[in-house]
Design a protein around this motif. Sequence first.
Motif, PDB file in Angstrom:
ATOM      1  N   LEU A 192      33.403  52.462   0.271  1.00 56.24           N
ATOM      2  CA  LEU A 192      33.764  53.881   0.380  1.00 56.24           C
ATOM      3  C   LEU A 192      35.257  54.107   0.165  1.00 56.24           C
ATOM      4  N   LYS A 193      36.075  53.209   0.649  1.00 51.68           N
ATOM      5  CA  LYS A 193      37.521  53.371   0.439  1.00 51.68           C
ATOM      6  C   LYS A 193      37.882  53.236  -1.038  1.00 51.68           C
ATOM      7  N   GLY A 236      35.880  54.164  -3.342  1.00 55.30           N
ATOM      8  CA  GLY A 236      35.413  55.457  -3.837  1.00 55.30           C
ATOM      9  C   GLY A 236      36.423  56.559  -3.590  1.00 55.30           C
ATOM     10  N   ASN A 291      29.756  51.311  -9.941  1.00 54.13           N
ATOM     11  CA  ASN A 291      31.066  51.881  -9.589  1.00 54.13           C
ATOM     12  C   ASN A 291      32.117  51.559 -10.646  1.00 54.13           C
ATOM     13  N   ILE A 350      33.044  61.420   0.695  1.00 56.20           N
ATOM     14  CA  ILE A 350      33.332  60.009   0.948  1.00 56.20           C
ATOM     15  C   ILE A 350      33.979  59.808   2.324  1.00 56.20           C
ATOM     16  N   ALA A 408      27.326  51.891   0.269  1.00 49.75           N
ATOM     17  CA  ALA A 408      27.954  51.633   1.563  1.00 49.75           C
ATOM     18  C   ALA A 408      26.962  51.730   2.709  1.00 49.75           C
ATOM     19  N   TYR A 450      28.694  55.125  -4.443  1.00 52.53           N
ATOM     20  CA  TYR A 450      29.574  54.597  -3.395  1.00 52.53           C
ATOM     21  C   TYR A 450      28.921  54.824  -2.028  1.00 52.53           C
ATOM     22  N   ILE A 451      28.419  56.034  -1.830  1.00 56.77           N
ATOM     23  CA  ILE A 451      27.824  56.391  -0.545  1.00 56.77           C
ATOM     24  C   ILE A 451      26.545  55.598  -0.299  1.00 56.77           C
ATOM     25  N   GLU A 455      31.301  60.289   4.914  1.00 63.32           N
ATOM     26  CA  GLU A 455      30.393  59.156   5.091  1.00 63.32           C
ATOM     27  C   GLU A 455      31.060  57.994   5.817  1.00 63.32           C
ATOM     28  N   ILE A 456      32.361  57.815   5.619  1.00 67.39           N
ATOM     29  CA  ILE A 456      33.069  56.796   6.400  1.00 67.39           C
ATOM     30  C   ILE A 456      32.978  57.168   7.883  1.00 67.39           C
TER      31      ILE A 456
END
Length: 181
Positions: free
Chosen positions: A63-64, A66, A32, A76, A46, A42-43, A79-80
């Motif tokens: 993720l945040k 990202g 990252n 993103i 996480a 990131y995904i 995915e959160i």
Amino acid sequence: DMVWFQAVQYYGGYAKSQHDLTYFAGLIAIVNQLDPHFVFPYIFGAVVLAQDLGHFERGIDVLKRGMQSNPMAWEIPFEIGFLYYTVARNEASAAQYFDLASRFPGGEERGGRFAAFVYSKAGHLETSIRMWEEIERDSEQATMRELARRYLVKLRAEAALQKKKSGNAAAPAATEEKDDI
């Protein structure tokens, strides 16, 4: 690229029970940092942190970060929402992030569909109904329009039953409106 391949191979070794994931978070952090606009690490990072390692908050933090580096990447916030729904079982937060994802180019249909579904699970029937109405009206896919119609029939019946039980048809809608995003 080399660090990314190392991280994927490292996870593969874990999946084959060759070792634990002691260094996984560090490898993802390096990827990252080296390429903050490469969305998939990131995904992936996480999801592994939250699901395999049981570090939900660390996964959300990844993720945040990202989202900060990729503010237009709908995947993103989606995915959160997915992690809030599947890991934390927090439907209200999940729906908010799915809804956010639906506001970005490319995420409209998938994010909207998931938001509409999860809003109903979180008890926000009117919000869910409005979102399914948008899907029914705007989707280019006949199967999506039909899915929306089926959900609308179900949700409208559920909303009518709630209003009937409450004895005050205006109160539930007004209360729900305040809770909407």
